[in-house]
Design a protein around this motif. Structure first.
Motif, mmCIF file in Angstrom:
data_model
loop_
_atom_site.group_PDB
_atom_site.id
_atom_site.type_symbol
_atom_site.label_atom_id
_atom_site.label_comp_id
_atom_site.label_asym_id
_atom_site.label_seq_id
_atom_site.Cartn_x
_atom_site.Cartn_y
_atom_site.Cartn_z
ATOM 1 N N LYS A 27 0.826 -1.213 0.000
ATOM 2 C CA LYS A 27 0.000 0.000 0.000
ATOM 3 C C LYS A 27 0.860 1.263 0.000
ATOM 4 O O LYS A 27 0.379 2.345 -0.347
ATOM 5 N N ILE A 28 2.112 1.125 0.408
ATOM 6 C CA ILE A 28 2.984 2.272 0.631
ATOM 7 C C ILE A 28 3.887 2.545 -0.566
ATOM 8 O O ILE A 28 4.059 3.686 -0.993
ATOM 9 N N PHE A 29 4.464 1.469 -1.116
ATOM 10 C CA PHE A 29 5.419 1.607 -2.221
ATOM 11 C C PHE A 29 4.716 1.420 -3.559
ATOM 12 O O PHE A 29 3.931 0.484 -3.733
ATOM 13 N N ILE A 77 6.257 3.791 9.900
ATOM 14 C CA ILE A 77 5.056 3.099 9.432
ATOM 15 C C ILE A 77 5.088 1.626 9.821
ATOM 16 O O ILE A 77 4.062 1.051 10.217
ATOM 17 N N TYR A 78 6.263 1.021 9.746
ATOM 18 C CA TYR A 78 6.389 -0.399 10.115
ATOM 19 C C TYR A 78 5.853 -0.625 11.525
ATOM 20 O O TYR A 78 5.140 -1.606 11.778
ATOM 21 N N HIS A 79 6.188 0.280 12.404
ATOM 22 C CA HIS A 79 5.741 0.143 13.798
ATOM 23 C C HIS A 79 4.294 0.606 13.971
ATOM 24 O O HIS A 79 3.457 -0.118 14.536
ATOM 25 N N GLN A 80 3.975 1.790 13.466
ATOM 26 C CA GLN A 80 2.675 2.398 13.737
ATOM 27 C C GLN A 80 1.514 1.675 13.057
ATOM 28 O O GLN A 80 0.395 1.646 13.586
ATOM 29 N N ARG A 81 1.792 1.078 11.884
ATOM 30 C CA ARG A 81 0.715 0.403 11.150
ATOM 31 C C ARG A 81 0.925 -1.109 11.106
ATOM 32 O O ARG A 81 0.438 -1.799 10.215
ATOM 33 N N TRP A 82 1.609 -1.607 12.113
ATOM 34 C CA TRP A 82 1.917 -3.040 12.179
ATOM 35 C C TRP A 82 0.692 -3.948 12.004
ATOM 36 O O TRP A 82 0.783 -4.980 11.320
ATOM 37 N N PRO A 83 -0.469 -3.631 12.575
ATOM 38 C CA PRO A 83 -1.617 -4.530 12.415
ATOM 39 C C PRO A 83 -1.999 -4.810 10.965
ATOM 40 O O PRO A 83 -2.593 -5.854 10.671
ATOM 41 N N GLU A 84 -1.637 -3.893 10.055
ATOM 42 C CA GLU A 84 -1.972 -4.100 8.643
ATOM 43 C C GLU A 84 -1.104 -5.169 7.985
ATOM 44 O O GLU A 84 -1.321 -5.521 6.827
ATOM 45 N N MET A 85 -0.136 -5.690 8.711
ATOM 46 C CA MET A 85 0.669 -6.814 8.217
ATOM 47 C C MET A 85 -0.037 -8.149 8.452
ATOM 48 O O MET A 85 0.412 -9.183 7.956
ATOM 49 N N LEU A 86 -1.109 -8.123 9.206
ATOM 50 C CA LEU A 86 -1.859 -9.342 9.512
ATOM 51 C C LEU A 86 -2.964 -9.551 8.481
ATOM 52 O O LEU A 86 -3.700 -8.620 8.154
ATOM 53 N N ASN A 87 -3.064 -10.774 8.001
ATOM 54 C CA ASN A 87 -4.096 -11.104 7.012
ATOM 55 C C ASN A 87 -5.072 -12.131 7.570
ATOM 56 O O ASN A 87 -5.666 -12.904 6.839
ATOM 57 N N GLY A 88 -5.196 -12.156 8.892
ATOM 58 C CA GLY A 88 -6.171 -13.037 9.530
ATOM 59 C C GLY A 88 -5.638 -14.428 9.789
ATOM 60 O O GLY A 88 -4.483 -14.754 9.492
ATOM 61 N N PRO A 89 -6.483 -15.288 10.341
ATOM 62 C CA PRO A 89 -6.076 -16.668 10.607
ATOM 63 C C PRO A 89 -5.942 -17.471 9.322
ATOM 64 O O PRO A 89 -6.589 -17.174 8.310
ATOM 65 N N ILE A 90 -5.090 -18.468 9.368
ATOM 66 C CA ILE A 90 -4.997 -19.439 8.278
ATOM 67 C C ILE A 90 -6.121 -20.443 8.516
ATOM 68 O O ILE A 90 -6.077 -21.243 9.456
ATOM 69 N N ALA A 91 -7.143 -20.362 7.693
ATOM 70 C CA ALA A 91 -8.423 -21.005 7.990
ATOM 71 C C ALA A 91 -8.304 -22.498 8.277
ATOM 72 O O ALA A 91 -8.866 -23.004 9.253
ATOM 73 N N GLY A 92 -7.575 -23.208 7.444
ATOM 74 C CA GLY A 92 -7.467 -24.653 7.629
ATOM 75 C C GLY A 92 -6.804 -25.025 8.938
ATOM 76 O O GLY A 92 -7.208 -25.991 9.608
#
Length: 204
Positions: A27-29, A77-92
């Motif tokens: 989203k940044i680069f 940004i790496y620190h402040q927006r860290w939650p955006e690095m998460l894409n949720g649980p691996i469903a299986g």
């Protein structure tokens, strides 16, 4: 003869939770090659591992900005927006975790290389982290995989015998160390293979 399996120990990132800095920095680069340069030379794996080992993010960010001042805003940004690095649980994998939990035949524990600061964020986002009897977070105890000491800490603190335990991780180095210490190990590749491995071990 293998001991009866009583404990199932999960790694979290890459096994149960999909985490990748690229989810944020795409989203940044605008230039993918510049993004990869930044993630390989600035906020790279070696830098991030130090937070997993207990270094405060405030210190890590400050030190890195002195080294790469041209990337100051991105490092913040790496620190402040860290939650955006998460894409949720691996469903299986989450389904497998739930099945083990519902069967109530094995203790469920977590052993994760994770910053204590950012793990607090993950705990608020994902209720299933409360399914574990305990989760040992490297950043909280200032030990990290694949060092022997974090496995010894897990065993001593939570009364775990390695020969009675399965350890699941996506990192080959962590698997090798756990195996040497006497754990039955499953090197995670995908949920389908994990399910088959655990069926063969009599866990699900």
């Amino acid at each position: 003869m293998r001991s009866e399996i009583k404990n199932v120990v999960f790694d979290l990132g890459g096994v149960l939770i999909d985490w990748d800095p690229r989810y944020l920095f795409r989203k940044i680069f605008n230039d993918a090659s510049e993004m990869e340069y930044f993630l390989n030379s600035n906020c790279n794996h070696e830098w991030n591992v130090q937070q997993d080992a207990g270094r405060p993010f405030e210190v890590a960010v400050s030190e890195l900005i002195k080294k790469y001042p041209q990337y100051e805003s991105y490092i913040h940004i790496y620190h402040q927006r860290w939650p955006e690095m998460l894409n949720g649980p691996i469903a299986g994998t989450l389904e497998i975790l739930q099945q083990i939990r519902n069967n109530k035949k094995h203790r469920l524990l977590g052993l994760s290389n994770w910053s204590g600061e950012t793990f607090l964020v993950a705990k608020k986002l994902y209720d299933f982290l409360g399914w574990f009897e305990a989760i040992v977070v490297s950043g909280d105890i200032k030990m990290k995989k694949p060092d022997d000491e974090i496995f010894h800490f897990l065993c001593k603190t939570h009364d775990i015998t390695p020969s009675e335990s399965i350890f699941i991780d996506d990192a080959a180095a962590n698997i090798a160390d756990a195996n040497r210490l006497g754990f039955t190990t499953v090197h995670f590749k995908n949920p389908e293979d994990l399910a088959q491995n655990l069926k063969e071990l009599g866990v699900i």
